[in-house]
Design an enzyme around this catalytic site. Structure first.
Site, PDB file in Angstrom:
ATOM      1  N   ILE A 429      90.516 -35.034  37.429  1.00  0.00           N
ATOM      2  CA  ILE A 429      90.155 -33.586  38.549  1.00  0.00           C
ATOM      3  C   ILE A 429      90.007 -34.617  39.256  1.00  0.00           C
ATOM      4  CG2 ILE A 429      87.454 -33.885  38.182  1.00  0.00           C
ATOM      5  CD1 ILE A 429      88.773 -32.764  35.368  1.00  0.00           C
ATOM      6  N   THR A 476      89.788 -39.341  36.683  1.00  0.00           N
ATOM      7  CA  THR A 476      89.626 -39.080  38.232  1.00  0.00           C
ATOM      8  C   THR A 476      90.401 -39.216  38.779  1.00  0.00           C
ATOM      9  OG1 THR A 476      88.743 -41.183  38.603  1.00  0.00           O
ATOM     10  CG2 THR A 476      86.986 -40.006  37.033  1.00  0.00           C
ATOM     11  N   ASP A 477      90.503 -38.527  39.649  1.00  0.00           N
ATOM     12  CA  ASP A 477      91.566 -38.924  40.700  1.00  0.00           C
ATOM     13  C   ASP A 477      91.407 -40.573  41.030  1.00  0.00           C
ATOM     14  OD1 ASP A 477      93.775 -39.022  42.392  1.00  0.00           O
ATOM     15  OD2 ASP A 477      92.890 -36.647  42.790  1.00  0.00           O
ATOM     16  N   ALA A 478      91.421 -40.727  42.426  1.00  0.00           N
ATOM     17  CA  ALA A 478      91.285 -42.313  42.844  1.00  0.00           C
ATOM     18  C   ALA A 478      90.409 -42.665  43.293  1.00  0.00           C
ATOM     19  CB  ALA A 478      92.119 -42.117  43.802  1.00  0.00           C
ATOM     20  N   SER A 479      89.665 -43.808  42.918  1.00  0.00           N
ATOM     21  CA  SER A 479      87.649 -44.027  43.165  1.00  0.00           C
ATOM     22  C   SER A 479      87.251 -43.929  44.775  1.00  0.00           C
ATOM     23  CB  SER A 479      87.186 -44.380  42.576  1.00  0.00           C
ATOM     24  OG  SER A 479      87.721 -45.344  42.680  1.00  0.00           O
TER      25      SER A 479
END
Length: 772
Positions: A429, A476-479
């Site tokens: 995402i 998730t993509d990188a937080s």
């Protein structure tokens, strides 16, 4: 329905199992502000409840004839009336218990946001079902099995001839009953699809694998379950570092900083040996084997794979990526990228998208997926709900996909439906908001309510799980990206991503802090037990899909001999073949080509880069390859150096004005027969969009000389440079700064081989002068 502590999650999930219906936790629909008040021991006001009750009613109404078991307190008659206003056929199941029974249960449970102190308030608020309300009351003093049996028997009569929507209220019991696997998604179209089906696509697990998932989940401590939600980024190869990450945080997956292939493989081998549950080991093979190890093969970019009629180029890229990453011990590819490059100003996916139409993206993404799937690898397509509309980069700012619902469905929605149907196992995402999509599912949302998809249940649950029917894993993509972190405080956003529908959280910022935030989110009820268990089930199911549970631990990583395929001659031959097909002549309106050593012997060579970036690599190192290839072809090469480069080499008394004066002289055409500009402008995550940055004001390398001698501009990366160099009349897109791509470009400049590559309209940047 019922007060806190009556066992509503347990009973609700088991009733859903008995009815063959999905179960939805109504507390997951609470806004963050409500959860915070309840966690602080502050009762909600009716003003807090009305918007939530409206959403609860709309969820029940959306289930239609398919039916849904939904959990919600519904203590007052007016609250139930508000729900019935949206879903008139709702049947209420009241779980009744004495104050003593309820108090004992609340005191015995952990991890819920309803403190025991609020029981008195709830009992005072409770208004029992009235005679004109469709519903039943069941006493919870009996054993759970008896309560469920009684509820099902009585519901069978009351729901005859009616819809099947049933209400219950979630509460985390001391001994929770695991939720049953729901009916297949197609059995209740239109309902929110949040419960995992382990035996349906993309997992399709057999009974033995399902048993492993359930037994592993059942054996985990709470700390281990929370840990499975995280994918760590390994910044250190030392055993001590891995011991700390695995021992303290029990992570479900890892990515690592690339290094030499032998060091990477040994690192992964140690990690798998030390983890109680096999690890998902992720890589970013967007260009083949490059990026997964220092010696991996750069095959081509996504755009390159979409720049020739031969769709098998994408399959070849996937095949090499699969073979090389599997040799390292990786099993999860964060690829292919399925964004559509609509906006030429967007440079975060300009080379990382297969093209600017849904059709080319679908065709090439399927080819890549099929190629990499020949190895033991699962894929995460990215970046839902779709990049390529906004020009900005979510690494540094939240970006937005602003398409309306219908247009999104025809474009990005089409792509995701096709890839989900093709079997993709996971979806990453993006930290990308979608205002019109969010408002479609949540009418009345204000601008300030629009959040990135990673935090938006309407996009993850209503759209991706519900309408698109995706049963796989969501991450998730990188937080650390600002597209996420600007949305709310870290302590809130970490658990909020899981509560919204993500199953895994990509990268700690600070391991101890983020782990604590996730645990606190569970204990405060932001993440319900139902949500946690569904997420962990999907994580374990993805591992079982790879067969990790059935492979001896010592065989999860191949022997060192397997590394021979990485950067092999065969793989570089594949890259050379693709370069020959995809080097593209964008324009040659001055008919400058061909240019050969015989016709234009003396070449002035300029290099343009984006400057140094986070990799710390020499940004102009590629010029050594260009110069070498030109000289091998027989050209006499004169390399231009900027004032900064000359000063770095020890020269004094030089500045950008003196360089301009020296370079731009009237005898330029007497010194050089042609000028070649090779641009390798790279990088993202450091600026919102990338354009050429010249070495100085009015820099001497800007193609003023295009009016003096035949000038050829060659891009080795970005496709949008004509907006900055419209004065050049010959433009080539070679796609990559590899020797294979540079050699192919030099050959084609000389006419030794034909240009075969194709391009889309983005190269002209919506400007008339770029076509001249």
């Amino acid at each position: 329905m019922g007060v806190s502590g009556c066992g509503k999650t347990t009973i609700g999930e088991l009733v859903a199992r008995g009815l063959g219906l999905p179960f939805l936790d109504g507390d997951s629909l609470h806004p963050v502000e409500n959860v915070a008040k309840m966690a602080a021991g502050t009762p909600l006001t009716d003003e807090d409840r009305w918007p939530w009750l409206a959403i609860v009613g709309s969820e029940l109404a959306a289930a239609g004839d398919g039916g849904l078991v939904l959990a919600c307190s519904a203590l007052r008659r007016s609250y139930r009336d508000a729900i019935r206003a949206q879903a008139p056929d709702t049947v209420f199941l009241h779980l009744h218990g004495s104050k003593e029974v309820l108090g004992a249960r609340i005191e015995g449970r952990t991890g819920h946001f309803m403190p025991p102190s609020l029981l008195e308030s709830q009992l005072a608020t409770l208004e029992p079902l009235e005679a004109d309300e469709a519903g039943i009351v069941v006493d919870i003093a009996a054993p759970v099995e008896a309560v469920v049996a009684a509820a099902l028997t009585r519901l069978a009569g009351i729901t005859a001839g009616r819809g099947s929507s049933v209400e219950a209220q979630p509460a985390l019991p001391a001994q929770p009953v695991e939720p049953a696997r729901p009916a297949a998604s197609g059995d209740y179209p239109g309902a929110r699809q949040s419960d995992v089906d382990l035996q349906s696509a993309p997992f399709s697990l057999d009974d033995a694998a399902v048993a492993w998932v359930e037994s592993t989940l059942g054996s985990m401590t709470l700390e281990e379950k929370i840990g499975q939600l995280f994918i760590n980024h390994n910044n250190d190869y030392s055993p001590q570092y891995l011991d700390g990450i695995l021992g303290n945080y029990h992570v479900g997956g890892m990515r690592y900083r690339p290094g030499p292939s032998d060091a990477v493989q040994e690192h992964i081998r140690y990690a798998q040996a030390k983890s109680r549950v096999p690890l998902l080991i992720a890589s970013n093979p967007e260009m083949g084997g490059a990026g997964s190890s220092d010696d991996g093969t750069f095959v081509c970019t996504h755009l390159q794979a979409g720049s020739h009629p031969d769709k098998s180029i994408a399959r070849q890229m996937g095949q090499v990526a699969g073979v090389e990453t599997a040799a390292l011990g990786c099993n999860w590819a964060f690829a292919p990228i399925v964004d559509i490059h609509y906006n030429w100003r967007n440079t975060v996916i300009s080379t990382r998208s297969f093209g600017n139409t849904p059709e080319i993206v679908v065709e090439r993404a399927k080819e890549y997926f099929d190629g990499i799937s020949e190895s033991r690898t699962v894929c995460a397509i990215k970046h839902f709900p779709g990049d390529g509309i906004d020009e900005r980069d979510q690494h540094v700012v939240t970006s937005y996909n602003t398409l309306g619902y219908e247009e999104w469905n025809r474009t990005y929605g089409h792509v995701y439906r096709e890839l989900i149907g093709h079997g993709v196992q996971s979806i990453m995402i993006g930290h990308i908001g979608a205002p019109e999509l969010s408002r479609h599912f949540r009418p009345g949302m204000t601008d300030k309510d629009i959040l990135p998809a990673t935090l938006s249940p309407e996009l993850l649950l209503d759209l991706l799980r519900g309408e698109l029917g995706f049963n796989g894993l969501i991450l998730t993509d990188a937080s650390q990206m600002l597209g996420l972190t600007q949305a709310m405080k870290r302590k809130d956003l970490v658990p909020a991503t899981i509560a919204a529908g993500c199953d895994m959280f990509l990268f700690f910022r600070n391991p101890a802090e983020d782990f604590r935030y996730m645990m606190e989110g569970y204990k405060s009820g932001v993440i319900t037990e139902h949500r946690l268990h569904n997420a962990v089930r999907r994580i374990l199911a993805l591992k079982a899909t790879l067969g990790l549970h059935a492979v001896p631990r010592e065989e999860l990583v191949p022997p060192s001999e397997a590394l021979a395929v990485i950067g092999s001659e065969a793989h570089h031959a594949v890259a050379a073949g693709i370069a020959d097909k995809t080097v593209t002549l964008v324009k040659d309106t001055a008919n400058n080509l061909p240019i050969t050593p015989e016709t234009h012997h003396r070449i002035r060579l300029y290099g343009v880069s984006g400057g140094s970036h986070f990799t710390r690599a020499d940004p102009l190192a590629y010029l050594d390859i260009v110069k070498d290839e030109l000289e091998q072809a027989g050209f006499e090469v004169h390399l231009f150096r900027t004032a900064e480069q000359r000063e770095a080499a020890g020269e004094t008394g030089v500045n950008f004005m003196s360089v301009i004066s020296e370079e731009a002289t009237g005898d330029y055409a007497e010194k050089y027969d042609a000028a070649f500009v090779f641009a390798n402008v790279k990088g993202f995550a450091q600026e919102a969009a990338i354009r050429i940055k010249w070495s100085s004001p009015m820099a001497a390398e800007i193609p003023w000389y295009a009016t003096e001698v035949p000038t050829v501009f060659v891009s080795l990366n970005q496709p949008n440079h004509l907006i900055d160099v419209p004065m050049v009349r010959t433009a080539i897109h070679a796609h990559a700064g590899t020797r294979e791509a540079i050699r192919a470009a030099v050959d084609k400049i000389q006419g030794k081989s034909a240009f075969q590559g194709t391009f889309n309209e983005n190269v002209f940047c919506d400007s008339f002068d770029t076509r001249l």
